[in-house]
Enzyme design. Structure first.
Site, short mmCIF file in Angstrom:
data_model
loop_
_atom_site.label_atom_id
_atom_site.label_comp_id
_atom_site.label_asym_id
_atom_site.label_seq_id
_atom_site.Cartn_x
_atom_site.Cartn_y
_atom_site.Cartn_z
N SER A 1 -5.93 6.13 5.51
CA SER A 1 -4.66 6.30 4.80
C SER A 1 -4.89 6.68 3.34
O SER A 1 -5.89 6.28 2.74
CB SER A 1 -3.87 4.98 4.86
OG SER A 1 -2.78 5.01 3.97
N TYR B 1 -3.67 -4.69 3.60
CA TYR B 1 -3.64 -3.56 4.56
C TYR B 1 -4.49 -2.41 4.01
O TYR B 1 -5.37 -1.91 4.70
CB TYR B 1 -2.20 -3.09 4.80
CG TYR B 1 -2.17 -1.69 5.36
CD1 TYR B 1 -1.87 -0.59 4.54
CD2 TYR B 1 -2.50 -1.44 6.68
CE1 TYR B 1 -1.92 0.70 5.03
CE2 TYR B 1 -2.54 -0.16 7.18
CZ TYR B 1 -2.25 0.92 6.36
OH TYR B 1 -2.30 2.20 6.84
N LYS C 1 -8.33 -0.55 5.25
CA LYS C 1 -8.65 0.87 5.45
C LYS C 1 -9.90 1.24 4.64
O LYS C 1 -10.77 1.95 5.11
CB LYS C 1 -7.47 1.75 5.04
CG LYS C 1 -6.27 1.66 5.98
CD LYS C 1 -6.65 1.99 7.42
CE LYS C 1 -5.48 1.85 8.37
NZ LYS C 1 -5.87 2.07 9.78
C1 WQD Z 1 8.07 5.82 0.38
C2 WQD Z 1 8.94 5.84 -0.86
C3 WQD Z 1 9.46 3.69 -1.75
C4 WQD Z 1 11.94 2.30 1.55
C5 WQD Z 1 3.43 3.22 3.19
C6 WQD Z 1 2.03 2.70 3.29
C7 WQD Z 1 1.12 3.79 3.77
C8 WQD Z 1 1.67 4.33 5.06
C9 WQD Z 1 3.06 4.87 4.85
C10 WQD Z 1 0.67 3.16 6.90
C11 WQD Z 1 8.50 4.83 -1.91
C12 WQD Z 1 10.72 4.40 -1.28
C13 WQD Z 1 11.11 3.08 0.75
C14 WQD Z 1 13.25 2.00 1.12
C15 WQD Z 1 12.86 3.29 -0.87
N1 WQD Z 1 1.68 3.33 6.06
N2 WQD Z 1 11.58 3.55 -0.42
N3 WQD Z 1 13.68 2.51 -0.09
O1 WQD Z 1 4.96 2.97 0.57
O2 WQD Z 1 4.51 5.49 0.34
O3 WQD Z 1 3.47 4.23 2.20
O4 WQD Z 1 3.87 3.76 4.39
O5 WQD Z 1 -0.34 3.80 7.00
O6 WQD Z 1 -0.16 3.25 3.98
O7 WQD Z 1 1.60 2.31 1.99
O8 WQD Z 1 5.89 4.64 2.26
O9 WQD Z 1 8.12 4.93 3.27
O10 WQD Z 1 7.47 2.63 2.41
O11 WQD Z 1 7.99 4.46 0.79
O12 WQD Z 1 13.27 3.72 -1.96
O13 WQD Z 1 14.05 1.29 1.79
O14 WQD Z 1 10.27 5.48 -0.49
O15 WQD Z 1 9.72 3.00 -2.97
O16 WQD Z 1 8.70 5.41 -3.19
P1 WQD Z 1 4.72 4.30 1.21
P2 WQD Z 1 7.41 4.11 2.25
#
Ligand code: WQD
Length: 341
Positions: A126, A151, A155
């Site tokens: 990741s 997590y 990785k």
């Molecule tokens: C994306 C953006 C949030 C939810 C994670 C893991 C990564 C991978 C993918 C496994 C951010 C914003 C989110 C919400 C929001 N997972 N957001 N409201 O955190 O980039 O990555 O998931 O492999 O390892 O770290 O993805 O989709 O959670 O967030 O505003 O209800 O959307 O703040 O900026 P992230 P995400």
């Protein structure tokens, strides 16, 4: 027909990769413990490809069962290892569960691969390993930073375990694929992202809000130093991502790898803000999304998007699908799974 083992093959990325492997003529055997997936995904994969993968429900934490599985399947030509827990927040609450489930299982699988005459191992990694990179776009040479969560740490540790093992086992060849943000669904809407409980990730929360499962999306902060104040990510269509796994596997099967441990970033190379993802959804669905601006979420990096030149040039792989394609497929999937609910 080469036989390929896919661990975690009933999960989100795993199931899409099984479809692409079958489309490319591989025989697939899936191991899944069903802790974060359901057995009906097997039927859904079969509906898409017309071929039912072999399936064994197995918890890779059970070392003796892992060993007997490999004894019964000594004709496996490649392994794609997805099986792991992947919820960032949950890992903070329950680190030991993550270290046991993500690290012990990897060690047990590698111990079995060491016994084979040759082994081709694709590891699901990741972009989390980079943390907040100093430079954007992020290349594979960017420094791995202290993980923000257990997590993310699993990785990083996983990559080191594989690299160390490959160093002393030249017959073991491995590629770690560092995903950016996988989103979307197969265009048949038969498989897609199916988070259990309240979605942590942005796109399933958007589609569940639009379909009425959630009242309102919270945008976690709009005061970041970005053009519209919201965080930027590299959202890659899960089908593009799945196809990259087949290409990476073939690099090893055809001995085209330059060393026996390599890493590749898998992204589109394009950053999109949270608000841009919302605008994409509204464009493709024709629906306004109910959202509000909320506080920042702890642990979020400001921006992360991939330099994809290594995968483009050395794998000969490039993401083909757009953010709108991904949001359209995610919405079609959400509507499909809820219509019979
Ligand atoms: C994306 C953006 C949030 C939810 C994670 C893991 C990564 C991978 C993918 C496994 C951010 C914003 C989110 C919400 C929001 N997972 N957001 N409201 O955190 O980039 O990555 O998931 O492999 O390892 O770290 O993805 O989709 O959670 O967030 O505003 O209800 O959307 O703040 O900026 P992230 P995400």
């Amino acid at each position: 027909m080469d036989k390929i083992l896919v661990t975690g093959g009933l999960g989100f990325i795993g199931s899409h990769t099984v479809v692409e492997l079958q489309n490319s003529g591989y025989e697939v055997v899936i191991i899944d413990d069903l802790s974060n997936s359901s057995i009906d995904i097997l039927d859904r994969i079969t509906t898409i490809t017309g071929i039912r993968p072999q399936f064994e429900q197995l918890d890779l934490k059970e070392k003796t069962k892992v060993s007997s599985f490999f004894k019964n399947h000594n004709d496996i030509k490649g392994i794609i290892h997805f099986a792991a827990s992947k919820a960032v927040g949950e890992s903070v609450e329950n680190p030991l569960m993550y270290y046991e489930n993500n690290i012990n299982t990897l060690v047990y699988v590698l111990q079995e691969l060491k016994k084979l005459d040759h082994a081709n191992f694709i590891f699901s990694s990741s972009c989390t390993v980079y943390g907040q990179a100093d430079e954007l776009p992020i290349t594979e040479n960017a420094p791995v930073k202290k993980a923000e969560s257990p997590y993310g740490n699993t990785k990083q540790i996983g990559e080191e375990i594989i690299s160390d093992t490959c160093k002393v086992n030249p017959k073991l060849k491995s590629i770690a694929l560092r995903y950016f943000n996988p989103i979307g669904a197969h265009d048949s809407a038969n498989i897609g992202e199916l988070p259990i409980g309240v979605p942590q990730n942005l796109v399933p929360f958007i589609t569940q809000t639009a379909i009425g499962l959630r009242d309102q999306l919270s945008v976690f902060g709009n005061d970041y130093p970005t053009p519209d104040g919201t965080c930027i990510r590299d959202y890659i269509h899960v089908v593009d991502l799945a196809k990259a796994h087949v290409v990476a596997l073939e690099r090893l099967l055809q001995n085209k790898n330059e060393s026996n441990y390599e890493t590749f970033n898998l992204g589109t190379g394009k950053g999109s803000s949270v608000l841009e993802v919302i605008q994409s959804f509204e464009r493709v669905s024709g629906q306004k999304l109910n959202y509000k601006i909320a506080d920042r979420r702890a642990g979020d990096v400001i921006a992360a998007y991939a330099d994809t030149s290594k995968a483009n040039n050395e794998l000969g792989w490039k993401a083909q699908l757009t953010l709108d394609d991904a949001m359209k497929s995610a919405w079609k999937w959400e509507q499909n799974i809820r219509k019979n609910a």
